[in-house]
Design a protein around this motif. Structure first.
Motif, PDB file in Angstrom:
ATOM      1  N   GLY A 178      12.279  -0.527  12.223  1.00  0.00           N
ATOM      2  CA  GLY A 178      11.057  -0.719  12.998  1.00  0.00           C
ATOM      3  C   GLY A 178      10.042  -1.486  12.179  1.00  0.00           C
ATOM      4  N   ARG A 179       9.160  -2.175  12.863  1.00  0.00           N
ATOM      5  CA  ARG A 179       8.172  -3.013  12.169  1.00  0.00           C
ATOM      6  C   ARG A 179       6.860  -3.026  12.953  1.00  0.00           C
ATOM      7  NH1 ARG A 179      10.142  -8.900  10.676  1.00  0.00           N
ATOM      8  NH2 ARG A 179      10.713  -7.891   8.716  1.00  0.00           N
ATOM      9  N   LEU A 180       5.760  -3.091  12.219  1.00  0.00           N
ATOM     10  CA  LEU A 180       4.436  -3.195  12.823  1.00  0.00           C
ATOM     11  C   LEU A 180       3.889  -4.604  12.583  1.00  0.00           C
ATOM     12  CD1 LEU A 180       2.915   0.215  11.634  1.00  0.00           C
ATOM     13  CD2 LEU A 180       3.969  -0.300  13.839  1.00  0.00           C
ATOM     14  N   ASN A 181       2.849  -4.947  13.338  1.00  0.00           N
ATOM     15  CA  ASN A 181       2.237  -6.268  13.188  1.00  0.00           C
ATOM     16  C   ASN A 181       0.721  -6.165  13.237  1.00  0.00           C
ATOM     17  OD1 ASN A 181       4.915  -6.945  15.097  1.00  0.00           O
ATOM     18  ND2 ASN A 181       4.645  -8.306  13.357  1.00  0.00           N
TER      19      ASN A 181
ATOM     20  N   ALA B 181       0.865  -1.181   0.000  1.00  0.00           N
ATOM     21  CA  ALA B 181       0.000   0.000   0.000  1.00  0.00           C
ATOM     22  C   ALA B 181       0.897   1.226   0.000  1.00  0.00           C
ATOM     23  CB  ALA B 181      -0.911   0.004   1.222  1.00  0.00           C
ATOM     24  N   LEU B 182       0.352   2.362  -0.391  1.00  0.00           N
ATOM     25  CA  LEU B 182       1.082   3.633  -0.377  1.00  0.00           C
ATOM     26  C   LEU B 182       0.427   4.524   0.666  1.00  0.00           C
ATOM     27  CD1 LEU B 182       1.413   4.169  -4.224  1.00  0.00           C
ATOM     28  CD2 LEU B 182       3.179   3.324  -2.673  1.00  0.00           C
ATOM     29  N   ILE B 183       1.185   4.902   1.694  1.00  0.00           N
ATOM     30  CA  ILE B 183       0.620   5.656   2.807  1.00  0.00           C
ATOM     31  C   ILE B 183       1.524   6.824   3.191  1.00  0.00           C
ATOM     32  CG2 ILE B 183      -0.119   5.521   5.229  1.00  0.00           C
ATOM     33  CD1 ILE B 183      -0.707   2.566   4.795  1.00  0.00           C
ATOM     34  N   ASP B 184       0.898   7.971   3.456  1.00  0.00           N
ATOM     35  CA  ASP B 184       1.635   9.143   3.933  1.00  0.00           C
ATOM     36  C   ASP B 184       2.051   8.879   5.377  1.00  0.00           C
ATOM     37  OD1 ASP B 184       2.675  11.586   4.574  1.00  0.00           O
ATOM     38  OD2 ASP B 184       0.804  12.712   4.330  1.00  0.00           O
ATOM     39  N   MET B 185       3.355   8.822   5.612  1.00  0.00           N
ATOM     40  CA  MET B 185       3.854   8.494   6.943  1.00  0.00           C
ATOM     41  C   MET B 185       4.637   9.638   7.582  1.00  0.00           C
ATOM     42  SD  MET B 185       2.840   5.374   7.642  1.00  0.00           S
ATOM     43  CE  MET B 185       3.888   4.911   9.020  1.00  0.00           C
TER      44      MET B 185
ATOM     45  N   LYS C 249      10.006   9.124  11.125  1.00  0.00           N
ATOM     46  CA  LYS C 249      10.834  10.288  11.412  1.00  0.00           C
ATOM     47  C   LYS C 249      12.268   9.942  11.024  1.00  0.00           C
ATOM     48  CE  LYS C 249      11.933  13.699  14.984  1.00  0.00           C
ATOM     49  NZ  LYS C 249      11.713  14.114  16.398  1.00  0.00           N
ATOM     50  N   GLY C 250      12.749  10.613   9.978  1.00  0.00           N
ATOM     51  CA  GLY C 250      14.082  10.278   9.480  1.00  0.00           C
ATOM     52  C   GLY C 250      14.069   8.894   8.870  1.00  0.00           C
ATOM     53  N   SER C 251      14.838   7.995   9.435  1.00  0.00           N
ATOM     54  CA  SER C 251      14.894   6.616   8.938  1.00  0.00           C
ATOM     55  C   SER C 251      14.327   5.632   9.959  1.00  0.00           C
ATOM     56  CB  SER C 251      16.341   6.232   8.615  1.00  0.00           C
ATOM     57  OG  SER C 251      17.152   6.320   9.781  1.00  0.00           O
ATOM     58  N   LYS C 252      13.549   6.166  10.931  1.00  0.00           N
ATOM     59  CA  LYS C 252      13.010   5.304  11.988  1.00  0.00           C
ATOM     60  C   LYS C 252      11.489   5.401  12.075  1.00  0.00           C
ATOM     61  CE  LYS C 252      17.132   5.604  14.958  1.00  0.00           C
ATOM     62  NZ  LYS C 252      17.629   5.979  16.309  1.00  0.00           N
ATOM     63  N   LEU C 253      10.914   4.326  12.566  1.00  0.00           N
ATOM     64  CA  LEU C 253       9.486   4.291  12.819  1.00  0.00           C
ATOM     65  C   LEU C 253       9.248   4.734  14.261  1.00  0.00           C
ATOM     66  CD1 LEU C 253       6.769   3.388  11.495  1.00  0.00           C
ATOM     67  CD2 LEU C 253       7.090   1.184  12.633  1.00  0.00           C
ATOM     68  N   VAL C 254       8.391   5.723  14.439  1.00  0.00           N
ATOM     69  CA  VAL C 254       8.104   6.244  15.775  1.00  0.00           C
ATOM     70  C   VAL C 254       6.653   5.936  16.128  1.00  0.00           C
ATOM     71  CG1 VAL C 254       7.999   8.304  17.224  1.00  0.00           C
ATOM     72  CG2 VAL C 254       9.772   8.100  15.472  1.00  0.00           C
TER      73      VAL C 254
END
Length: 217
Positions: free
Chosen positions: A126-129, A79-83, A171-176
């Protein structure tokens, strides 16, 4: 006659004031048109670069995403999502599959962001589940934040009814990730958080959505 011609020439070369309104000269109009064309060309070039970078990942997602799942064969969707409000949607890939017993597993969600400086898709740390644990303990659902930025994940513990709602952004190269609500179904609590909508997952070989990606640079 020469004076009249000279006056007309000067009038055509300078900005004329008519009732307090500034009228651009022909040269200024040409400059504005050329600038708009340059911006348009840059946007097209950026869009092409983003599509090319994301297609490279989608062509062989297993090459970029570490296998941490006990499944027979991994299945990838995207999917394409604005993050991050950068104007360039992130490439979000969900990995799922069936375990040896034929049951669905907890899915992994990995995020890739296009880097202008590196001209490639960078794998965000970082990863989500989401999904359901075969043992019946974990329950998780991921949705896109509606009219906003990020992914909202609601996680339940089927054993005691406790739940947590988090909103994750890049944020940058990390998932917050930030916890926006928590409670327990045992106390008749209802999971809150931002308004969300379902994520539209696409097969990695279905590139129509990617080809029509909306870039706001």
């Amino acid at each position: 006659m020469k004076r009249v011609f000279a006056s007309l020439l000067i009038a055509a070369m300078v900005t004329t004031q008519i009732v307090g309104i500034s009228v651009p000269t022909f040269a200024e109009e040409i400059s504005q048109t050329e600038h708009a064309q340059d911006v348009s060309d840059q946007n097209v070039e950026l869009k092409d670069s983003v599509i090319k970078a994301y297609k490279k990942v989608l062509k062989s997602p297993a090459k970029y995403i570490k296998d941490t799942m006990a499944v027979k064969k991994r299945k990838f969707t995207y999917a394409l999502i604005d993050m991050d409000k950068s104007g360039i949607p992130c490439l979000v890939i969900e990995t799922g599959g069936l375990d040896e017993a034929g049951y669905s597993t907890i899915n992994d969600i990995d995020i890739f962001k296009y880097s202008k400086t590196k001209n490639k898709a960078v794998h965000i740390k970082g990863r989500l589940n989401e999904g359901m644990g075969s043992a019946g303990g974990y329950r998780g659902g991921a949705d896109k934040v509606k009219n906003g930025v990020g992914i909202s994940v609601t996680e339940y513990n089927a054993g005691n009814g406790d739940f947590t709602v988090t909103v994750s952004t890049v944020k940058g190269s990390k998932l917050v990730s930030k916890v926006v609500d928590r409670g327990s179904l045992a106390d008749d609590d209802v999971a809150g958080g931002p308004e969300t909508e379902k994520i539209k997952w696409h097969k990695v070989k279905s590139l129509n959505t990617l080809n029509n990606i909306n870039i706001k640079d």
